[in-house]
Write an enzyme that holds these catalytic residues in place. Sequence first.
Site, PDB file in Angstrom:
ATOM      1  N   THR A  85     -17.801  51.886  28.777  1.00  0.00           N
ATOM      2  CA  THR A  85     -18.109  51.771  30.190  1.00  0.00           C
ATOM      3  C   THR A  85     -19.274  50.777  30.338  1.00  0.00           C
ATOM      4  O   THR A  85     -19.686  50.152  29.361  1.00  0.00           O
ATOM      5  CB  THR A  85     -18.392  53.154  30.817  1.00  0.00           C
TER       6      THR A  85
ATOM      7  N   ASP B 299     -15.748  63.778  28.619  1.00  0.00           N
ATOM      8  CA  ASP B 299     -14.967  64.999  28.877  1.00  0.00           C
ATOM      9  C   ASP B 299     -15.254  66.122  27.882  1.00  0.00           C
ATOM     10  O   ASP B 299     -14.380  66.944  27.586  1.00  0.00           O
ATOM     11  CB  ASP B 299     -13.448  64.691  28.880  1.00  0.00           C
TER      12      ASP B 299
ATOM     13  N   GLY C 265     -15.573  62.674  35.810  1.00  0.00           N
ATOM     14  CA  GLY C 265     -14.936  63.825  36.448  1.00  0.00           C
ATOM     15  C   GLY C 265     -15.461  65.054  35.741  1.00  0.00           C
ATOM     16  O   GLY C 265     -15.116  65.287  34.581  1.00  0.00           O
ATOM     17  N   HIS C 266     -16.343  65.793  36.390  1.00  0.00           N
ATOM     18  CA  HIS C 266     -16.971  66.956  35.759  1.00  0.00           C
ATOM     19  C   HIS C 266     -16.409  68.226  36.394  1.00  0.00           C
ATOM     20  O   HIS C 266     -16.605  68.471  37.585  1.00  0.00           O
ATOM     21  CB  HIS C 266     -18.496  66.889  35.914  1.00  0.00           C
TER      22      HIS C 266
ATOM     23  N   LYS D 222     -19.338  68.643  29.974  1.00  0.00           N
ATOM     24  CA  LYS D 222     -20.722  68.514  30.483  1.00  0.00           C
ATOM     25  C   LYS D 222     -20.908  69.275  31.798  1.00  0.00           C
ATOM     26  O   LYS D 222     -21.908  69.961  31.997  1.00  0.00           O
ATOM     27  CB  LYS D 222     -21.061  67.023  30.714  1.00  0.00           C
ATOM     28  N   GLY D 223     -19.924  69.130  32.701  1.00  0.00           N
ATOM     29  CA  GLY D 223     -20.025  69.783  34.010  1.00  0.00           C
ATOM     30  C   GLY D 223     -20.222  71.277  33.864  1.00  0.00           C
ATOM     31  O   GLY D 223     -21.119  71.862  34.456  1.00  0.00           O
TER      32      GLY D 223
ATOM     33  N   GLY E  44     -14.155  79.049  26.771  1.00  0.00           N
ATOM     34  CA  GLY E  44     -13.196  78.999  27.875  1.00  0.00           C
ATOM     35  C   GLY E  44     -13.820  78.237  29.034  1.00  0.00           C
ATOM     36  O   GLY E  44     -15.028  77.969  29.018  1.00  0.00           O
TER      37      GLY E  44
ATOM     38  N   LYS F 162     -14.834  74.372  23.853  1.00  0.00           N
ATOM     39  CA  LYS F 162     -13.384  74.437  23.660  1.00  0.00           C
ATOM     40  C   LYS F 162     -12.970  74.992  22.295  1.00  0.00           C
ATOM     41  O   LYS F 162     -11.922  74.630  21.762  1.00  0.00           O
ATOM     42  CB  LYS F 162     -12.740  73.079  23.955  1.00  0.00           C
TER      43      LYS F 162
ATOM     44  N   GLN G 198     -19.810  60.273  31.131  1.00  0.00           N
ATOM     45  CA  GLN G 198     -19.107  59.636  30.013  1.00  0.00           C
ATOM     46  C   GLN G 198     -19.603  60.247  28.690  1.00  0.00           C
ATOM     47  O   GLN G 198     -20.054  61.377  28.683  1.00  0.00           O
ATOM     48  CB  GLN G 198     -19.287  58.104  30.016  1.00  0.00           C
TER      49      GLN G 198
ATOM     50  N   THR H 277      -8.418  60.698  36.605  1.00  0.00           N
ATOM     51  CA  THR H 277      -7.194  59.902  36.750  1.00  0.00           C
ATOM     52  C   THR H 277      -5.917  60.684  36.447  1.00  0.00           C
ATOM     53  O   THR H 277      -4.822  60.185  36.722  1.00  0.00           O
ATOM     54  CB  THR H 277      -7.241  58.696  35.781  1.00  0.00           C
TER      55      THR H 277
END
Length: 430
Positions: A238, A13, A40-41, A16-17, A413, A330, A223, A300
């Site tokens: 994982t 998290d 979840g990207h 990466k996306g 951002g 961030k 991940q 999740t």
Amino acid sequence: MAVDVILGLQWGDEGKGKIVDVLANQYDMVCRFQGGPNAGHTIIIGDKKHVLHTVPSGIFREGMINLIGNGVVIDPITLKKEIENLAEAGVDVEDRLVIAKKAHLILPTHRFLDAGSEASKGKDKIGSTLKGIGPTYMDKTGRNGLRVGDILTDAFKQKYEALKAKHLKIGEMYPEVDFDVEAEEVKWFEAIELIKKFSLVDGEYIVNEAISQGKNILAEGAQGSMLDIDFGTYPYVTSSNTITAGVCTGLGIAPQNIGDVIGITKAYCTRVGSGPFPTQLDDADGEKLRVIGKEFGATTGRPRRCGWIDLPQLKYTIMLNGVTKLVMTKLDVLNEFEEFGAATEYEYDGIKSDKLPYDINAYEIKPVYKSIKGWNKDIAYAKTYDDLPSELKTYIDFTEETLGVPVDIISTGPQRKQILHKEVVEASLA
Ligand code: GDP
Ligand code: IMO
Ligand code: MG
């Protein structure tokens, strides 16, 4: 040309996306090389938020080939939903997405076994996303798995039934787990029909031919390196190799074809699920990071554990990955901190060290913190790196110096445009 890699240096998290989406316009192809729908990207374009689980994050770029590589494990049900969501958002997903035939399939009963395994561990559970990742990779290495290419063969249904029967037998160990196999199976076979309409390819040939033709390729990790099956905080990891080495096996390329390794770290640190996290903050600062950083899982919805940046941990993952450039995301989340911490060493077992012990779980680790002066203002005004507050630049300089790798890009951002390139004066990448 070489294959550049983008991957997470912490516990996932890292953003990466967003970074893959931003940088994708410099590439011809984006390839996911491991993991599955545990990822979840998040990509925010204008006022629309997209969360990708299996589809590579280059999918929003016109003319881009997006390959789901052989190292990925695919749940057809999740993939179908993703494809439908993208199509609804007007993305030309059929033309841009190709799927490696050697990628393994997550069966509904893999999710059942994941739930059973976690339930049986009680308080020692991994905190898995319960997407069936572990059991699917177990079947891959156990040589029992079903692969995407199998769906085109006559024996597919028969192979499916055999594997399902085996899973149900193992599942007898978990009578307490309630799982409606029949209902999930109907959805699964519907999704298989959709997947058949896509270009199912020999990914290793596609990637190597693209390399020979001088195309630019970006490999997208899922991940983070601390969740790597070999080098992460085992067993709280994982089930795939999330580090650069995973690119070679997950796409079928030779190590000499790897170019830049772009490692992403947040300006602080988070972890979701169980397992050690030396710099975790269980206080008001941790809560402040979670609230301002909106630190809730993209897959999740679970609250993420938050803490300060951990430099020994980053040194370790930079070493494992051969990182050539850093991206720090961030930074805006730290806007309202008068000061914050950065762990420079670990104190454990009577010693101080910047090396991680064999089993982090076994020690009470006390991080040694350096206090960093905050900039204490909104940084949205900054159009170039030079515009940023001097305290922020001092933090970046300190990080670079400690880690020995240049910070190339910072993210201020969640939006595409909220990105500053350190060397280039203009924010021209967005
Ligand atoms: P990934 O799994 O590494 O792609 O990251 P996630 O999407 O799970 O989590 C990153 C979250 O931070 C997402 O909600 C992003 O929209 C958001 N994000 C990414 N970069 C930044 C940033 O620089 N600042 C802020 N405030 N949010 C960001
Ligand atoms: P992205 O790509 C953060 C964590 C889970 C759990 C452990 C094992 O979005 O960064 P698994 O489902 O693989 O059996 O879970 O790994 N985990 C992630 N944490 N980001 C992810 O992906 C993750 N994928 C798995 O929370 O602790
Ligand atoms: Mg994520």
